[in-house]
Design a protein around this motif. Structure first.
Motif, mmCIF file in Angstrom:
data_model
loop_
_atom_site.group_PDB
_atom_site.id
_atom_site.type_symbol
_atom_site.label_atom_id
_atom_site.label_comp_id
_atom_site.label_asym_id
_atom_site.label_seq_id
_atom_site.Cartn_x
_atom_site.Cartn_y
_atom_site.Cartn_z
ATOM 1 N N THR A 108 -4.334 13.408 -1.217
ATOM 2 C CA THR A 108 -3.564 12.159 -1.207
ATOM 3 C C THR A 108 -4.373 11.002 -1.783
ATOM 4 O O THR A 108 -5.559 10.866 -1.491
ATOM 5 N N ALA A 109 -3.720 10.197 -2.590
ATOM 6 C CA ALA A 109 -4.327 8.968 -3.100
ATOM 7 C C ALA A 109 -3.624 7.782 -2.435
ATOM 8 O O ALA A 109 -2.405 7.807 -2.237
ATOM 9 N N ALA A 147 0.871 -1.167 0.000
ATOM 10 C CA ALA A 147 0.000 0.000 0.000
ATOM 11 C C ALA A 147 0.911 1.222 0.000
ATOM 12 O O ALA A 147 1.934 1.238 0.699
ATOM 13 N N ALA A 148 0.568 2.217 -0.798
ATOM 14 C CA ALA A 148 1.410 3.411 -0.881
ATOM 15 C C ALA A 148 0.552 4.658 -0.999
ATOM 16 O O ALA A 148 -0.503 4.638 -1.647
ATOM 17 N N LYS A 149 0.998 5.725 -0.378
ATOM 18 C CA LYS A 149 0.330 7.017 -0.509
ATOM 19 C C LYS A 149 1.079 7.850 -1.536
ATOM 20 O O LYS A 149 2.302 7.996 -1.471
ATOM 21 N N ILE A 150 0.323 8.380 -2.514
ATOM 22 C CA ILE A 150 0.917 9.232 -3.537
ATOM 23 C C ILE A 150 0.103 10.509 -3.642
ATOM 24 O O ILE A 150 -1.093 10.521 -3.315
ATOM 25 N N PRO A 151 0.715 11.610 -4.070
ATOM 26 C CA PRO A 151 -0.028 12.868 -4.190
ATOM 27 C C PRO A 151 -1.160 12.749 -5.211
ATOM 28 O O PRO A 151 -1.007 12.091 -6.248
ATOM 29 N N GLU A 152 -2.289 13.361 -4.922
ATOM 30 C CA GLU A 152 -3.436 13.343 -5.831
ATOM 31 C C GLU A 152 -3.254 14.460 -6.853
ATOM 32 O O GLU A 152 -3.855 15.536 -6.775
ATOM 33 N N TYR A 198 -10.527 7.521 -5.992
ATOM 34 C CA TYR A 198 -10.359 8.878 -5.476
ATOM 35 C C TYR A 198 -10.865 8.963 -4.046
ATOM 36 O O TYR A 198 -11.944 8.473 -3.713
ATOM 37 N N SER A 199 -10.072 9.608 -3.185
ATOM 38 C CA SER A 199 -10.468 9.753 -1.785
ATOM 39 C C SER A 199 -10.587 11.214 -1.375
ATOM 40 O O SER A 199 -11.610 11.641 -0.859
#
Length: 505
Positions: free
Chosen positions: A366-367, A332-337, A361-362
């Motif tokens: 952040t995505a 699992a990774a967080k990337i800029p939206e 989309y959240s």
């Protein structure tokens, strides 16, 4: 002790119904492991399992009076089929008590072989208690699936065949372990004739009753038993089998569900046959042993103990085999939206293939992505990937060993709960997979607190896997465990699970 069993093994009556199975070389595995790998093909028996040997040998030792009363046994499948075939051969009535969760394939085959099937309880222990009640009530003769000297001797004929078929040095034999009848018979015979050959037991990590007994120095009852490898899902090693194993077994190796699935694929690749999870334990343990010992040019034998697997389980096995082979990593990774973020994520992966990618989309900032990535089949491949991703991204979580992520979250990624869902607690359950079980579970669960999330997926196994979110006010949290204990199903609190928090919480 071995002397007594050697005589019983040499005199065992098995070949009226059983066949001498081949000892096949697994060429692909031999090349990959840099050792000579041989498979003892007990999956080729008439009932697709070694159990026919012990069941028939025991039947041949019974008196006419005992046979006239009929035989009874409790079994979730393989022993049931072996006893039914043995009884049919001898013209004896056989009653088999099977848990209600037993796969239909095995139930139908017992009936086809002439056995009378009684479905009782949700687990082996329930069926065993009922079978013993029939002994007391009707005077029937009980045939134990593993903890009986004549059954052990019948299984020991496998070792007799192996030593006849392979005259050269044998460095180690890897044996699946459930109640211990198979490894007890093999170890007693092998250690008597070739004490230099290692006899190594292999158990699932979630049903390691022999491993626990050897560590404790006495038989123990496991508080919980996983049933993925249903053929070896036993809570306590047998009394006779433990005495033999304690003296003659060199060690026990525990393997994960993913490692078992990878071994099933290995056997398929070399033989084009599909074994059941318990049947692949030997290869799974062998691979772990070779990696640990870094041995080469040895002769290693694995017992392929059976092939009684439901077809609909193969989907789950195939999904997990790449993880077991360490060819896939789940992260699992967080990337800029923002535009270009996905490209940056892919750049971090280098030239590796993405096997799965889930995203929704959240929020504007952040995505969070859920991804499966192919790596080289070794631990270094996993470590290298994680290190490279973390050079490009700040927040990366390795979910490869997270059961909740693999069983549930990967199929549910679709956004977080709305703000209206507060006080959510999350539990993972296993319940008996039989008609009405899911409805009964929902009825009991839904009557107390509001269900805010639910995921169930049929894996073709004896247990249903469910992930449930419930809205429980803070002041009632202390009541949840007592309520769930009343339901009576195995459960795990996953409220703080990382994959849930990232994708669903």
């Amino acid at each position: 002790m071995a002397h007594r069993y050697i005589k019983k093994i040499l005199e065992a009556r098995v070949y009226d119904v059983a066949v001498e199975t081949p000892l096949d070389e697994a060429r692909g595995l031999s090349e990959r492991l840099n050792n000579r790998v041989l498979l003892k093909r007990e999956d080729l028996q008439p009932v697709f399992s070694f159990k026919i040997r012990g069941a028939y040998n025991k039947m041949r030792q019974l008196t006419e009076e005992q046979l006239a009363c009929g035989v009874v046994a409790a079994s979730a499948g393989n022993h049931a089929q072996g006893l039914a075939m043995a009884a049919k051969k001898m013209g004896v009535k056989a009653t088999i008590v099977m848990p209600k969760t037993t796969p239909e394939l095995k139930v139908n085959n017992v009936r086809r072989l002439g056995g009378k099937v009684v479905l009782h309880g949700d687990a082996y222990d329930d069926a065993s208690a009922y079978a013993k009640a029939l002994v007391a009530e009707k005077g029937m003769t009980y045939v134990h699936p593993f903890d009986d000297p004549d059954v052990i001797a019948g299984q020991g004929t496998i070792a007799m065949e192996i030593l006849r078929q392979e005259s050269g040095p044998i460095d180690a034999i890897f044996v699946p372990v459930g109640g211990g009848g198979l490894i007890a018979g093999i170890a007693a015979y092998v250690k008597y004739l070739r004490p230099e050959t290692k006899v190594i037991g292999v158990e699932p990590s979630e049903a390691a009753c022999l491993h626990a007994a050897l560590a404790a120095g006495s038989r123990v009852v496991l508080p919980q038993v996983g049933i993925f490898a249903d053929g070896v899902a036993v809570a306590q090693i047998g009394e006779n089998t433990f005495e033999l194993a304690r003296e003659y077994v060199d060690e026990v190796i525990c393997v994960s569900t993913d490692e078992i699935c990878a071994a099933i694929k290995d056997i398929y690749d070399d033989t084009r046959s599909i074994c059941e999870p318990a049947g692949a334990l030997g290869i799974a343990g062998m691979k772990k042993y070779v990696a640990r010992e870094q041995c080469s040019n040895q002769t290693l034998i694995a017992i392929d103990s059976g092939a009684n697997v439901n077809f609909d389980r193969l989907r789950h096995i195939a999904e997990r085999s790449e993880l077991g082979e360490k060819r896939e990593v789940i992260v699992a990774a967080k990337i800029p939206e923002k535009p270009g973020s996905f490209k940056k994520f892919c750049t971090a992966l280098g030239k590796r293939n993405i096997t799965e990618f889930n995203y929704r989309y959240s929020n504007d900032d952040t995505a969070v992505v859920f991804a499966g990535i192919q790596v080289k089949p070794n631990n270094d491949g996993r470590d290298e990937l994680l290190a490279e991703i973390r050079e490009h991204l700040d927040e990366v979580i390795d979910l490869t060993d997270d059961e909740t992520a693999k069983l549930h979250v990967r199929y549910m990624v679709g956004g977080h709960a709305p703000e209206a869902v507060d006080n959510e607690v999350v539990y993972r359950f296993e319940f008996p997979e039989r008609p009405g079980a899911l409805m009964k579970f929902l009825t009991k669960l839904g009557g107390r607190w509001n269900i805010s999330m639910f995921h169930y997926r049929n894996h073709g196994a004896a247990a249903g896997r469910v992930l449930v979110g419930m809205q429980v006010p803070a002041q009632e949290h202390s009541q949840v465990q007592a309520f769930l204990d009343e339901i009576g199903y195995e459960y795990w609190d996953e409220t703080d699970n990382a994959s849930y928090q990232l994708f669903l919480g």
